[in-house]
Write a protein that holds these residues in place. Structure first.
Motif, PDB file in Angstrom:
ATOM      1  N   ILE A   1       0.840  -1.208   0.000  1.00  0.00           N
ATOM      2  CA  ILE A   1       0.000   0.000   0.000  1.00  0.00           C
ATOM      3  C   ILE A   1       0.874   1.257   0.000  1.00  0.00           C
ATOM      4  N   HIS A   2       1.910   1.235   0.832  1.00  0.00           N
ATOM      5  CA  HIS A   2       2.815   2.392   0.923  1.00  0.00           C
ATOM      6  C   HIS A   2       3.599   2.575  -0.376  1.00  0.00           C
ATOM      7  N   GLN A   3       4.122   1.481  -0.905  1.00  0.00           N
ATOM      8  CA  GLN A   3       4.943   1.551  -2.115  1.00  0.00           C
ATOM      9  C   GLN A   3       4.151   2.082  -3.308  1.00  0.00           C
ATOM     10  N   LEU A   4       2.871   1.708  -3.394  1.00  0.00           N
ATOM     11  CA  LEU A   4       2.026   2.148  -4.510  1.00  0.00           C
ATOM     12  C   LEU A   4       1.371   3.510  -4.252  1.00  0.00           C
ATOM     13  N   GLY A   5       1.600   4.064  -3.070  1.00  0.00           N
ATOM     14  CA  GLY A   5       1.039   5.373  -2.758  1.00  0.00           C
ATOM     15  C   GLY A   5      -0.471   5.370  -2.660  1.00  0.00           C
ATOM     16  N   LEU A   6      -1.032   4.317  -2.040  1.00  0.00           N
ATOM     17  CA  LEU A   6      -2.483   4.168  -1.978  1.00  0.00           C
ATOM     18  C   LEU A   6      -3.040   4.371  -0.568  1.00  0.00           C
ATOM     19  N   GLU A   7      -2.305   5.078   0.270  1.00  0.00           N
ATOM     20  CA  GLU A   7      -2.754   5.284   1.651  1.00  0.00           C
ATOM     21  C   GLU A   7      -4.125   5.949   1.720  1.00  0.00           C
ATOM     22  N   ASN A   8      -4.435   6.831   0.766  1.00  0.00           N
ATOM     23  CA  ASN A   8      -5.724   7.532   0.776  1.00  0.00           C
ATOM     24  C   ASN A   8      -6.842   6.730   0.115  1.00  0.00           C
ATOM     25  N   GLU A   9      -6.466   5.682  -0.630  1.00  0.00           N
ATOM     26  CA  GLU A   9      -7.471   4.887  -1.365  1.00  0.00           C
ATOM     27  C   GLU A   9      -7.823   3.578  -0.661  1.00  0.00           C
ATOM     28  N   ILE A  10      -7.082   3.229   0.373  1.00  0.00           N
ATOM     29  CA  ILE A  10      -7.309   1.933   1.024  1.00  0.00           C
ATOM     30  C   ILE A  10      -7.443   2.119   2.537  1.00  0.00           C
ATOM     31  N   THR A  11      -8.467   1.498   3.101  1.00  0.00           N
ATOM     32  CA  THR A  11      -8.712   1.535   4.544  1.00  0.00           C
ATOM     33  C   THR A  11      -8.760   0.114   5.084  1.00  0.00           C
ATOM     34  N   ILE A  12      -8.110  -0.106   6.219  1.00  0.00           N
ATOM     35  CA  ILE A  12      -8.142  -1.410   6.883  1.00  0.00           C
ATOM     36  C   ILE A  12      -8.960  -1.275   8.158  1.00  0.00           C
ATOM     37  N   LEU A  13      -9.978  -2.122   8.304  1.00  0.00           N
ATOM     38  CA  LEU A  13     -10.821  -2.109   9.494  1.00  0.00           C
ATOM     39  C   LEU A  13     -10.752  -3.445  10.218  1.00  0.00           C
ATOM     40  N   GLU A  14     -10.919  -3.408  11.536  1.00  0.00           N
ATOM     41  CA  GLU A  14     -10.961  -4.638  12.321  1.00  0.00           C
ATOM     42  C   GLU A  14     -12.314  -5.328  12.153  1.00  0.00           C
ATOM     43  N   GLY A  15     -12.330  -6.629  12.420  1.00  0.00           N
ATOM     44  CA  GLY A  15     -13.580  -7.373  12.359  1.00  0.00           C
ATOM     45  C   GLY A  15     -14.609  -6.805  13.321  1.00  0.00           C
ATOM     46  N   MET A  16     -15.871  -7.092  13.061  1.00  0.00           N
ATOM     47  CA  MET A  16     -16.962  -6.525  13.864  1.00  0.00           C
ATOM     48  C   MET A  16     -18.090  -7.535  13.968  1.00  0.00           C
ATOM     49  N   PRO A  17     -19.017  -7.362  14.915  1.00  0.00           N
ATOM     50  CA  PRO A  17     -20.156  -8.279  15.035  1.00  0.00           C
ATOM     51  C   PRO A  17     -20.914  -8.385  13.717  1.00  0.00           C
ATOM     52  N   GLN A  18     -21.481  -9.558  13.467  1.00  0.00           N
ATOM     53  CA  GLN A  18     -22.096  -9.829  12.174  1.00  0.00           C
ATOM     54  C   GLN A  18     -23.217  -8.865  11.820  1.00  0.00           C
ATOM     55  N   ASP A  19     -24.078  -8.529  12.778  1.00  0.00           N
ATOM     56  CA  ASP A  19     -25.185  -7.628  12.459  1.00  0.00           C
ATOM     57  C   ASP A  19     -24.679  -6.241  12.061  1.00  0.00           C
ATOM     58  N   VAL A  20     -23.608  -5.797  12.715  1.00  0.00           N
ATOM     59  CA  VAL A  20     -23.003  -4.507  12.367  1.00  0.00           C
ATOM     60  C   VAL A  20     -22.330  -4.597  11.001  1.00  0.00           C
ATOM     61  N   LEU A  21     -21.650  -5.719  10.773  1.00  0.00           N
ATOM     62  CA  LEU A  21     -20.946  -5.933   9.507  1.00  0.00           C
ATOM     63  C   LEU A  21     -21.914  -5.905   8.325  1.00  0.00           C
ATOM     64  N   PHE A  22     -23.041  -6.599   8.452  1.00  0.00           N
ATOM     65  CA  PHE A  22     -23.993  -6.674   7.350  1.00  0.00           C
ATOM     66  C   PHE A  22     -24.519  -5.287   6.966  1.00  0.00           C
ATOM     67  N   LYS A  23     -24.843  -4.474   7.957  1.00  0.00           N
ATOM     68  CA  LYS A  23     -25.341  -3.128   7.681  1.00  0.00           C
ATOM     69  C   LYS A  23     -24.263  -2.281   6.993  1.00  0.00           C
ATOM     70  N   LYS A  24     -23.020  -2.482   7.406  1.00  0.00           N
ATOM     71  CA  LYS A  24     -21.922  -1.734   6.807  1.00  0.00           C
ATOM     72  C   LYS A  24     -21.682  -2.169   5.363  1.00  0.00           C
ATOM     73  N   VAL A  25     -21.717  -3.491   5.127  1.00  0.00           N
ATOM     74  CA  VAL A  25     -21.489  -4.030   3.785  1.00  0.00           C
ATOM     75  C   VAL A  25     -22.502  -3.468   2.792  1.00  0.00           C
ATOM     76  N   GLN A  26     -23.745  -3.289   3.224  1.00  0.00           N
ATOM     77  CA  GLN A  26     -24.793  -2.794   2.327  1.00  0.00           C
ATOM     78  C   GLN A  26     -24.600  -1.342   1.912  1.00  0.00           C
ATOM     79  N   ARG A  27     -23.623  -0.674   2.495  1.00  0.00           N
ATOM     80  CA  ARG A  27     -23.323   0.705   2.102  1.00  0.00           C
ATOM     81  C   ARG A  27     -22.240   0.770   1.024  1.00  0.00           C
ATOM     82  N   PHE A  28     -21.695  -0.398   0.641  1.00  0.00           N
ATOM     83  CA  PHE A  28     -20.665  -0.435  -0.400  1.00  0.00           C
ATOM     84  C   PHE A  28     -21.291  -0.697  -1.769  1.00  0.00           C
ATOM     85  N   ASP A  29     -20.510  -0.388  -2.802  1.00  0.00           N
ATOM     86  CA  ASP A  29     -20.977  -0.605  -4.174  1.00  0.00           C
ATOM     87  C   ASP A  29     -20.722  -2.031  -4.651  1.00  0.00           C
ATOM     88  N   ALA A  30     -19.800  -2.736  -4.005  1.00  0.00           N
ATOM     89  CA  ALA A  30     -19.515  -4.118  -4.389  1.00  0.00           C
ATOM     90  C   ALA A  30     -18.678  -4.799  -3.318  1.00  0.00           C
TER      91      ALA A  30
END
Length: 395
Positions: free
Chosen positions: A265-294
């Protein structure tokens, strides 16, 4: 048919959600015995479910094991004699004690069927068939079949020697069923039963709507491991950025980010384009996933990835590599986009196709995907298939 004693060994109690549902479903007709390491206290309402776990606490483990050994010696001395012979290959007291704590409850409560959830465990349990006539059922899943025996010649040879003794195999996908045949699994003894998706996931389905932003937001979910292929998705982000496409890639993982991914990520200069998140409870995860385009699956190896099935059930477009059994669920132009493994260019192309597709067409595709998963991956059907298989295993 009279009630059967069906043992399920999954390494830990409680186990995955589906195995928990399977246990409850099978217990409606038969007695279910649960073996494995008991990580937390577990209780079931059904009197047909019996837990004979191996306690995690060392002192409690020793006390319960001694009680079980004494009970076995008194009630079934011949079984104890067989057990003693099985302990000889284990070198050292420590290994023998651990083996004893695992083996003695199974021999004491001798089931009709012993269902092993993970292929690597076959070696320690095949004696149940040889010495006691217990029917063996083995599940064929992911890494244990797809790449572990390729990397470990001894494991491959163990499979080839012991798979012919298994009475029935459960495969999570057609692809894994084919792979297992390389290690002498009898084609006629393999049944494909998909790992199901919970009803609550289908109930959370939402009609897909394109976001109003110019930035395409995609997400991958899963631990950091070489087989997940994250490096190829990151390369695809770089390609899209170079082509002037605004894209943001999120990885949601249950473990710490690996150094190679951080460096890439650092070598390609993608710090602003990539986010890493920790795992989360399934019900929270599902609601979050539905906000993505794919949802993107860039994996090199999978059985059938639950994360893609769940995305399809929720109504989110999916892009997956054609690894393992993914071709069985991601059907181009019908349920999602399928791309070759290790191919960032194809991932980038699929993203652009998805971005350009009219919303009504995406809604058609995501509804098709939802209905496909609902039809082929529901818990009730899978439990019924297992019940039927258990009955046929004992004739």
């Amino acid at each position: 048919m009279k009630s059967l004693k069906i043992a399920i060994y999954s390494g830990s109690i409680p186990s995955t959600t589906f195995i928990e549902n399977l246990i409850k479903g099978v217990a409606l007709e038969h007695e279910v015995l649960l073996f494995g390491k008991q990580t937390v206290p577990t209780k079931y309402k059904s009197p047909n479910i019996k837990i004979y776990g191996t306690p995690k606490n060392k002192i409690v483990n020793v006390m319960i094991t001694l009680f079980r050994v004494l009970t076995l010696m008194i009630l079934y001395p011949k079984r104890f004699a067989h057990l003693w012979k099985e302990l000889k290959p284990y070198s050292g007291w420590h290994k023998r004690r651990h083996a004893l704590s695992r083996l003695v409850p199974v021999i004491l409560h001798k089931p009709n069927i012993f269902h092993i959830q993970w292929a690597k465990d076959i070696k320690q349990w095949v004696f149940l068939k040889d010495k006691f006539g217990v029917k063996l059922l083995l599940s064929l899943r992911g890494a244990h079949i797809n790449y572990s025996p390729i990397a470990d010649v001894e494991l491959a040879n163990t499979y080839k020697a012991l798979f012919p003794k298994v009475d029935r195999f459960h495969a999570v996908s057609k692809a894994i069923a084919i792979e297992a045949q390389k290690y002498q699994a009898d084609k006629e003894k393999i049944e494909v039963i998909h790992s199901p998706i919970a009803k609550t996931t289908f109930d959370a389905f939402r009609v897909f709507e394109k976001s109003n932003t110019n930035c395409f937001r995609m997400v991958s979910i899963g631990r950091f491991h070489w087989k997940k292929g994250y490096s190829y998705a990151i390369d695809a982000v770089k390609l899209l950025k170079e082509q002037g496409v605004q894209v943001h890639y999120t990885i949601i993982a249950s473990n710490a980010i690996s150094e190679d991914i951080v460096f890439q990520i650092h070598q390609l200069g993608l710090e602003n384009e990539i986010t890493i998140l920790e795992g989360m409870p399934q019900d929270v995860l599902f609601k979050k996933v539905q906000r993505f385009d794919a949802v993107i699956l860039p994996s090199l190896e999978e059985g059938i990835a639950n994360v893609i099935l769940e995305a399809m059930a929720l109504g989110v477009p999916v892009i997956s590599t054609d690894c393992g059994g993914m071709t069985e669920v991601v059907i181009p132009n019908k349920t999602g986009w399928l791309v070759p493994v290790r191919d960032p260019e194809s991932i980038a192309k699929a993203v652009q196709e998805l971005m350009q597709m009219p919303e009504i067409e995406l809604q058609r595709m995501t509804l098709n995907a939802h209905q496909f998963v609902k039809k082929n991956f529901n818990a009730e059907a899978s439990i019924a298939q297992f019940l039927d298989m258990y009955k046929r295993v004992v004739g």
